[in-house]
Design an enzyme around this catalytic site. Sequence first.
Site, PDB file in Angstrom:
ATOM      1  N   HIS A  67       0.825  -1.215   0.000  1.00  0.00           N
ATOM      2  CA  HIS A  67       0.000   0.000   0.000  1.00  0.00           C
ATOM      3  C   HIS A  67       0.864   1.273   0.000  1.00  0.00           C
ATOM      4  O   HIS A  67       2.056   1.201  -0.287  1.00  0.00           O
ATOM      5  CB  HIS A  67      -1.007  -0.023   1.157  1.00  0.00           C
ATOM      6  CG  HIS A  67      -1.753  -1.316   1.234  1.00  0.00           C
ATOM      7  ND1 HIS A  67      -2.730  -1.667   0.340  1.00  0.00           N
ATOM      8  CD2 HIS A  67      -1.618  -2.398   2.085  1.00  0.00           C
ATOM      9  CE1 HIS A  67      -3.187  -2.885   0.641  1.00  0.00           C
ATOM     10  NE2 HIS A  67      -2.528  -3.349   1.684  1.00  0.00           N
ATOM     11  N   GLU A 102      -2.292  -0.318   8.394  1.00  0.00           N
ATOM     12  CA  GLU A 102      -1.513  -1.409   7.817  1.00  0.00           C
ATOM     13  C   GLU A 102      -0.300  -0.889   7.054  1.00  0.00           C
ATOM     14  O   GLU A 102       0.794  -1.447   7.165  1.00  0.00           O
ATOM     15  CB  GLU A 102      -2.386  -2.266   6.889  1.00  0.00           C
ATOM     16  CG  GLU A 102      -1.631  -3.496   6.379  1.00  0.00           C
ATOM     17  CD  GLU A 102      -2.193  -4.045   5.077  1.00  0.00           C
ATOM     18  OE1 GLU A 102      -3.368  -3.790   4.766  1.00  0.00           O
ATOM     19  OE2 GLU A 102      -1.420  -4.710   4.358  1.00  0.00           O
ATOM     20  N   HIS A 157       2.493  -7.373   4.205  1.00  0.00           N
ATOM     21  CA  HIS A 157       1.120  -6.937   4.453  1.00  0.00           C
ATOM     22  C   HIS A 157       0.629  -7.497   5.785  1.00  0.00           C
ATOM     23  O   HIS A 157       1.255  -8.385   6.368  1.00  0.00           O
ATOM     24  CB  HIS A 157       0.177  -7.474   3.363  1.00  0.00           C
ATOM     25  CG  HIS A 157       0.276  -6.780   2.048  1.00  0.00           C
ATOM     26  ND1 HIS A 157      -0.658  -5.883   1.601  1.00  0.00           N
ATOM     27  CD2 HIS A 157       1.218  -6.872   1.073  1.00  0.00           C
ATOM     28  CE1 HIS A 157      -0.305  -5.445   0.399  1.00  0.00           C
ATOM     29  NE2 HIS A 157       0.833  -6.027   0.054  1.00  0.00           N
ATOM     30  N   GLU A 232       1.170 -12.118   4.425  1.00  0.00           N
ATOM     31  CA  GLU A 232       0.146 -11.528   5.296  1.00  0.00           C
ATOM     32  C   GLU A 232       0.524 -11.966   6.707  1.00  0.00           C
ATOM     33  O   GLU A 232       0.336 -13.117   7.099  1.00  0.00           O
ATOM     34  CB  GLU A 232      -1.258 -12.028   4.930  1.00  0.00           C
ATOM     35  CG  GLU A 232      -1.777 -11.538   3.588  1.00  0.00           C
ATOM     36  CD  GLU A 232      -2.387 -10.140   3.631  1.00  0.00           C
ATOM     37  OE1 GLU A 232      -2.272  -9.458   4.674  1.00  0.00           O
ATOM     38  OE2 GLU A 232      -2.970  -9.728   2.610  1.00  0.00           O
TER      39      GLU A 232
HETATM   40 ZN   LIG Z   1      -2.411  -5.207   2.558  1.00  0.00          ZN
END
Ligand SMILES: [Zn+2]
Length: 272
Positions: A67, A102, A157, A232
């Site tokens: 991001h 995040e 992430h 993740e």
């Molecule tokens: Zn993400």
Amino acid sequence: MRSAVLVAAGLVPALILSGCTIGDAGQRRDAAAPTSLSLSEPGLVNNAAPLAAGSLTGKKIFLDPGHNGANDGSLSRQVPTGRGGTKDCQTTGTTGVNGLAEHTFNYAVAYQLYQVLTGAGAQVMMSRNDDKSVGSCVDARAEAANKWGADAAVSIHADGSAPGNRGFHVNLSDPPLNPAQTTASPALAKSLRDALVSGGFTPAAYIGKDGLYPRSDLAGLNLATVPSVLVEAGNLKDPAEAATFASPQGQQRLAQAVAAGLAAYLGGGQTR
Ligand SMILES: [Zn+2]
């Protein structure tokens, strides 16, 4: 509104030399190859254990803190999925139940990784050089790693699933679309999975299997022609995991585990 990518003065030559401009200048933004990271980001620390000096010399590692620090109108611009479709340029990422953004978490962990990996002699390219500005689209990040010829590319992430869903999963492109995705990316994914387990992290029970999640819907992985995975780390909507990942200790442990997994995959880097 378009925000300029903020780079320290020392980074500009690397930005030019990296040659990563990919059409639509100003829409897709360049991924710069930094010679050093800005140390002005508030709260950034590196307390992760170093790897043995020189153990990653000659290795090229692309780090993608998922991001952006900021977003603008280009967020929903459509980019190729790598499987014939299109999807949004970028997403905003999730926000933890404790308010942890995040993108900030991703950047903090990538910052530690940058320090540890470069300390072991690796060349490291970051997909973004701060947590303030608009970064490049997911396809441009993959293309930057491909053009650079990264030996490994890792996106960092954290998930935004339901509270109670806990654990990590390492995503990889499947069915594979090229030789790197057929053998190298699965090997990299398993190496990171094993290192995360060794580091005390638990594979997710709510998604994937044994900490791995082969999938076809992530453009950055579909478009990769170098070994590429997306970690993740956990679920920021779960209070316990959000607390872990907001803590310096949790971020340190994660960075150490990812660094160890990269070192194992790349064939070096015993922890001192
Ligand atoms: Zn993400």
